[in-house]
Write a protein that holds these residues in place. Structure first.
Motif, PDB file in Angstrom:
ATOM      1  N   ASN A 185     -11.640   7.862   5.698  1.00 22.42           N
ATOM      2  CA  ASN A 185     -12.496   8.486   4.692  1.00 22.42           C
ATOM      3  C   ASN A 185     -13.210   7.416   3.890  1.00 22.42           C
ATOM      4  N   HIS A 186     -14.168   7.830   3.088  1.00 19.91           N
ATOM      5  CA  HIS A 186     -14.902   6.880   2.262  1.00 19.91           C
ATOM      6  C   HIS A 186     -14.255   6.691   0.902  1.00 19.91           C
ATOM      7  N   SER A 187     -13.224   7.457   0.603  1.00 24.92           N
ATOM      8  CA  SER A 187     -12.506   7.302  -0.657  1.00 24.92           C
ATOM      9  C   SER A 187     -11.021   7.274  -0.381  1.00 24.92           C
ATOM     10  N   PHE A 188     -10.293   6.772  -1.348  1.00 24.92           N
ATOM     11  CA  PHE A 188      -8.868   6.589  -1.143  1.00 24.92           C
ATOM     12  C   PHE A 188      -8.124   7.914  -1.132  1.00 24.92           C
ATOM     13  N   LYS A 189      -7.308   8.081  -0.094  1.00 22.99           N
ATOM     14  CA  LYS A 189      -6.434   9.237  -0.024  1.00 22.99           C
ATOM     15  C   LYS A 189      -5.190   8.828   0.727  1.00 22.99           C
ATOM     16  N   LEU A 190      -4.051   8.955   0.084  1.00 23.98           N
ATOM     17  CA  LEU A 190      -2.788   8.538   0.676  1.00 23.98           C
ATOM     18  C   LEU A 190      -2.324   9.607   1.661  1.00 23.98           C
ATOM     19  N   ASP A 191      -2.174   9.225   2.938  1.00 29.07           N
ATOM     20  CA  ASP A 191      -1.755  10.212   3.935  1.00 29.07           C
ATOM     21  C   ASP A 191      -0.267  10.522   3.786  1.00 29.07           C
ATOM     22  N   ASN A 192       0.154  11.609   4.391  1.00 25.30           N
ATOM     23  CA  ASN A 192       1.522  12.091   4.229  1.00 25.30           C
ATOM     24  C   ASN A 192       2.563  11.113   4.782  1.00 25.30           C
ATOM     25  N   ALA A 193       2.252  10.475   5.929  1.00 22.17           N
ATOM     26  CA  ALA A 193       3.204   9.548   6.538  1.00 22.17           C
ATOM     27  C   ALA A 193       3.456   8.341   5.631  1.00 22.17           C
ATOM     28  N   THR A 194       2.382   7.790   5.060  1.00 23.69           N
ATOM     29  CA  THR A 194       2.530   6.644   4.168  1.00 23.69           C
ATOM     30  C   THR A 194       3.212   7.047   2.867  1.00 23.69           C
ATOM     31  N   LEU A 195       2.841   8.214   2.354  1.00 28.23           N
ATOM     32  CA  LEU A 195       3.469   8.712   1.125  1.00 28.23           C
ATOM     33  C   LEU A 195       4.960   8.916   1.326  1.00 28.23           C
ATOM     34  N   TYR A 196       5.332   9.467   2.473  1.00 23.55           N
ATOM     35  CA  TYR A 196       6.756   9.683   2.773  1.00 23.55           C
ATOM     36  C   TYR A 196       7.510   8.358   2.817  1.00 23.55           C
ATOM     37  N   LEU A 197       6.865   7.343   3.403  1.00 29.35           N
ATOM     38  CA  LEU A 197       7.508   6.027   3.473  1.00 29.35           C
ATOM     39  C   LEU A 197       7.776   5.484   2.081  1.00 29.35           C
ATOM     40  N   PHE A 198       6.790   5.565   1.212  1.00 25.88           N
ATOM     41  CA  PHE A 198       6.941   5.027  -0.138  1.00 25.88           C
ATOM     42  C   PHE A 198       7.996   5.775  -0.952  1.00 25.88           C
ATOM     43  N   LEU A 199       8.172   7.056  -0.675  1.00 28.78           N
ATOM     44  CA  LEU A 199       9.106   7.868  -1.468  1.00 28.78           C
ATOM     45  C   LEU A 199      10.488   7.982  -0.838  1.00 28.78           C
ATOM     46  N   SER A 200      10.638   7.530   0.408  1.00 28.23           N
ATOM     47  CA  SER A 200      11.920   7.647   1.100  1.00 28.23           C
ATOM     48  C   SER A 200      12.842   6.487   0.739  1.00 28.23           C
ATOM     49  N   VAL A 201      13.795   6.766  -0.126  1.00 29.91           N
ATOM     50  CA  VAL A 201      14.740   5.731  -0.554  1.00 29.91           C
ATOM     51  C   VAL A 201      15.623   5.304   0.607  1.00 29.91           C
ATOM     52  N   ASN A 202      16.073   6.258   1.413  1.00 26.74           N
ATOM     53  CA  ASN A 202      16.956   5.936   2.533  1.00 26.74           C
ATOM     54  C   ASN A 202      16.275   5.008   3.532  1.00 26.74           C
ATOM     55  N   THR A 203      14.993   5.262   3.807  1.00 23.87           N
ATOM     56  CA  THR A 203      14.257   4.396   4.731  1.00 23.87           C
ATOM     57  C   THR A 203      14.135   2.980   4.175  1.00 23.87           C
ATOM     58  N   SER A 204      13.839   2.868   2.880  1.00 22.95           N
ATOM     59  CA  SER A 204      13.715   1.549   2.252  1.00 22.95           C
ATOM     60  C   SER A 204      15.032   0.787   2.306  1.00 22.95           C
ATOM     61  N   ILE A 205      16.135   1.486   2.033  1.00 21.63           N
ATOM     62  CA  ILE A 205      17.448   0.837   2.057  1.00 21.63           C
ATOM     63  C   ILE A 205      17.808   0.413   3.479  1.00 21.63           C
ATOM     64  N   THR A 206      17.536   1.284   4.448  1.00 24.91           N
ATOM     65  CA  THR A 206      17.857   0.967   5.844  1.00 24.91           C
ATOM     66  C   THR A 206      17.109  -0.268   6.314  1.00 24.91           C
ATOM     67  N   ILE A 207      15.805  -0.284   6.063  1.00 24.75           N
ATOM     68  CA  ILE A 207      14.995  -1.434   6.475  1.00 24.75           C
ATOM     69  C   ILE A 207      15.443  -2.695   5.746  1.00 24.75           C
ATOM     70  N   SER A 208      15.767  -2.574   4.474  1.00 22.83           N
ATOM     71  CA  SER A 208      16.203  -3.739   3.689  1.00 22.83           C
ATOM     72  C   SER A 208      17.522  -4.291   4.205  1.00 22.83           C
ATOM     73  N   VAL A 209      18.450  -3.412   4.561  1.00 27.53           N
ATOM     74  CA  VAL A 209      19.741  -3.861   5.101  1.00 27.53           C
ATOM     75  C   VAL A 209      19.533  -4.608   6.415  1.00 27.53           C
ATOM     76  N   ILE A 210      18.646  -4.076   7.265  1.00 29.23           N
ATOM     77  CA  ILE A 210      18.335  -4.765   8.519  1.00 29.23           C
ATOM     78  C   ILE A 210      17.764  -6.146   8.239  1.00 29.23           C
ATOM     79  N   TYR A 211      16.851  -6.229   7.277  1.00 36.47           N
ATOM     80  CA  TYR A 211      16.264  -7.519   6.915  1.00 36.47           C
ATOM     81  C   TYR A 211      17.310  -8.479   6.355  1.00 36.47           C
ATOM     82  N   MET A 212      18.273  -7.961   5.594  1.00 36.27           N
ATOM     83  CA  MET A 212      19.333  -8.823   5.053  1.00 36.27           C
ATOM     84  C   MET A 212      20.161  -9.445   6.183  1.00 36.27           C
ATOM     85  N   ILE A 213      20.523  -8.617   7.163  1.00 35.38           N
ATOM     86  CA  ILE A 213      21.301  -9.109   8.298  1.00 35.38           C
ATOM     87  C   ILE A 213      20.494 -10.138   9.086  1.00 35.38           C
ATOM     88  N   VAL A 214      19.218  -9.825   9.319  1.00 33.03           N
ATOM     89  CA  VAL A 214      18.348 -10.743  10.055  1.00 33.03           C
ATOM     90  C   VAL A 214      18.211 -12.069   9.306  1.00 33.03           C
TER      91      VAL A 214
END
Length: 362
Positions: free
Chosen positions: A12-41
Motif C-alpha cells: 500500500n502507499h500508507s502504513f498498515k500493519l498486517d495481521n501476521a506481523t501484528l500477531y508476531l509483535f503481540l505474541s509473548v510466547n513466540t518472543s520467548i521461544t525465539i529468545s530461548v533458542i537464541y540464548m542456546i545458540v
C-alpha cells in the motif's frame, strides 16, 4: 526524529500493519521461544567457535587455504554470537529497539553478512577440496603454496566485498520504524518501501541475494562435493570415505536446514508483500532462528574437513589422537596414495611442512 508516515512493504502507499506481523509483535510466547533458542545458540556459538578460533590460529599448521577459509568462517560466526544478546534483549522488550538506528543497521548487517559469508566460504572450501582431490596434479603444479594462501586471503576479501555490495541498501537506510498503535520502535522488522526507488529495484535486490549469495553457491558446493564423493568411493580407503561423507552431510545439512528456509521465505514474503499484499512474516521470522544455527554447526565442518584440527581437538580434550581413522598406519597409507587428502587440498608441499621428519627422504 522518528517518522510515523514512511510507507513500508505492505503493498500500500500508507502504513498498515498486517495481521501476521501484528500477531508476531503481540505474541509473548513466540518472543520467548525465539529468545530461548537464541540464548542456546549464543552459548554454543561462543564456546565452540572460540575454541575453534584458538585451535585454527595457534595450534593448526600449516595455514593452508582451507584453514584460512575456516578462520574467516569462524570470525563471522563469532560476530553473530556477539550480536545475538542485543537481538534477545530487543525481543524480550516486546520488539522495542532502544539503541538507535545506527546500531540497528550494524546488527542487521552482522546477521546477514554472517549467513552469506558462511555460504560463500563453504563454497570456497568445497572448491579447494575439489581441486585438491579431483585435479591434484594441475592444482599443485600450477599454483605454489604461497600463492594459494594469497589467493585464499584475496578470496575472503572478495566474499566480504560481494556480500556488502549486495546488502548496500541496508547500509544506507534507517532500518528502525516507529509503530504508534503499539508504541514500539522496530528494528528491521518493517522495511520501508522507499529503501529502494521502484519494484524493479526491489526485485533486483532480492534476486541478487537469493541467486548470487545462496542458490549459485549451493549448486557449486553440491557439485564439488558430489564429485569428491564419487572420486573417493572409487579410489580411497574406508576412513577417508567416511570422513568425506560426514563432511558433506554436515555441509548439506547447514544449507538445507539453516540457509534454504530463510532465503526461500524471504524471497516469497517480499514478493507477496510487494505485489499481492500477503505476508509470510511469522514463518520468515522463525526461519531466522534456523539461519543462526549454522554458527553452531560450523565447528563440525572443521572437525571433518581438517585432520590436524581433529587431532588437536582430541588432544585438547585428553582423548587419544590416534584412532582407527587417524592412526599412523592409515596416515601413512593416505600419504603414500595422495598427500592432498590431508586437510582438504593438502598438497605435498604442505605435507612436508607438517611432517618435517620426512625431509631427509626427499
Amino acid at each position: 526524529m522518528r517518522s510515523h508516515s514512511h510507507p513500508v512493504m505492505t503493498g500500500n502507499h500508507s502504513f498498515k500493519l498486517d495481521n501476521a506481523t501484528l500477531y508476531l509483535f503481540l505474541s509473548v510466547n513466540t518472543s520467548i521461544t525465539i529468545s530461548v533458542i537464541y540464548m542456546i545458540v549464543t552459548v554454543i556459538n561462543l564456546v565452540g567457535n572460540g575454541l575453534s578460533m584458538w585451535l585454527l590460529i595457534f595450534r593448526t599448521y600449516p595455514k593452508t587455504p582451507s584453514i584460512i577459509f575456516m578462520i574467516n568462517l569462524t570470525l563471522t560466526d563469532m560476530a553473530v554470537g556477539a550480536a545475538l544478546p542485543f537481538q534477545i534483549t530487543y525481543q524480550l522488550q516486546g520488539y522495542d529497539w532502544t539503541l538507535g538506528s545506527m546500531m540497528c543497521s550494524v546488527m542487521t548487517l552482522v546477521f546477514y553478512t554472517n549467513m552469506y559469508c558462511s555460504i560463500l566460504t563453504m563454497m570456497a572450501i568445497g572448491i579447494v577440496r575439489y581441486l585438491g582431490i579431483i585435479l591434484p596434479m594441475r592444482y599443485r603444479d600450477k599454483v605454489g603454496t604461497g600463492k594459494k594462501k594469497i589467493i585464499a586471503i584475496i578470496s575472503c576479501m572478495l566474499m566480504w566485498g560481494l556480500v556488502l555490495s549486495v546488502l548496500h541498501p541496508l547500509m544506507k537506510t534507517d532500518l528502525t520504524f516507529y509503530i504508534p498503535e503499539l508504541k514500539i520502535t522496530t528494528c528491521f522488522d518493517i522495511l520501508k518501501r522507499e529503501m529502494l526507488p521502484s519494484k524493479a529495484a526491489w526485485a533486483t535486490f532480492l534476486f541478487s541475494m537469493v541467486f548470487f549469495l545462496f542458490l549459485l553457491p549451493f549448486c557449486v558446493t553440491t557439485f564439488c562435493y558430489v564429485r569428491v564423493i564419487l572420486k573417493l568411493a572409487k579410489d580411497s580407503k574406508t576412513a577417508q570415505k567416511k570422513r568425506a561423507i560426514h563432511l558433506i552431510s554436515v555441509v548439506l545439512l547447514v544449507f538445507t536446514f539453516c540457509f534454504a528456509p530463510n532465503n526461500i521465505l524471504l524471497f516469497a514474503h517480499a514478493v507477496l508483500k510487494l505485489f499481492y499484499g500477503q505476508s509470510l512474516y511469522m514463518a520468515y521470522k522463525l526461519s531466522l532462528c534456523l539461519s543462526c544455527l549454522n554458527s553452531c554447526l560450523d565447528p563440525f565442518i572443521y572437525y571433518f574437513a581438517c585432520k590436524e584440527f581433529r587431532q588437536k581437538l582430541r588432544k585438547l580434550m585428553n582423548l587419544s589422537s590416534q584412532s582407527s581413522a587417524d592412526s599412523m598406519k592409515t596416515k601413512h597409507k593416505e600419504c603414500s596414495y595422495s598427500a592432498h587428502y590431508n586437510c582438504d587440498s593438502l598438497e605435498r608441499e604442505d605435507s612436508k611442512v607438517s611432517y618435517p621428519q620426512r625431509r631427509s627422504t626427499k
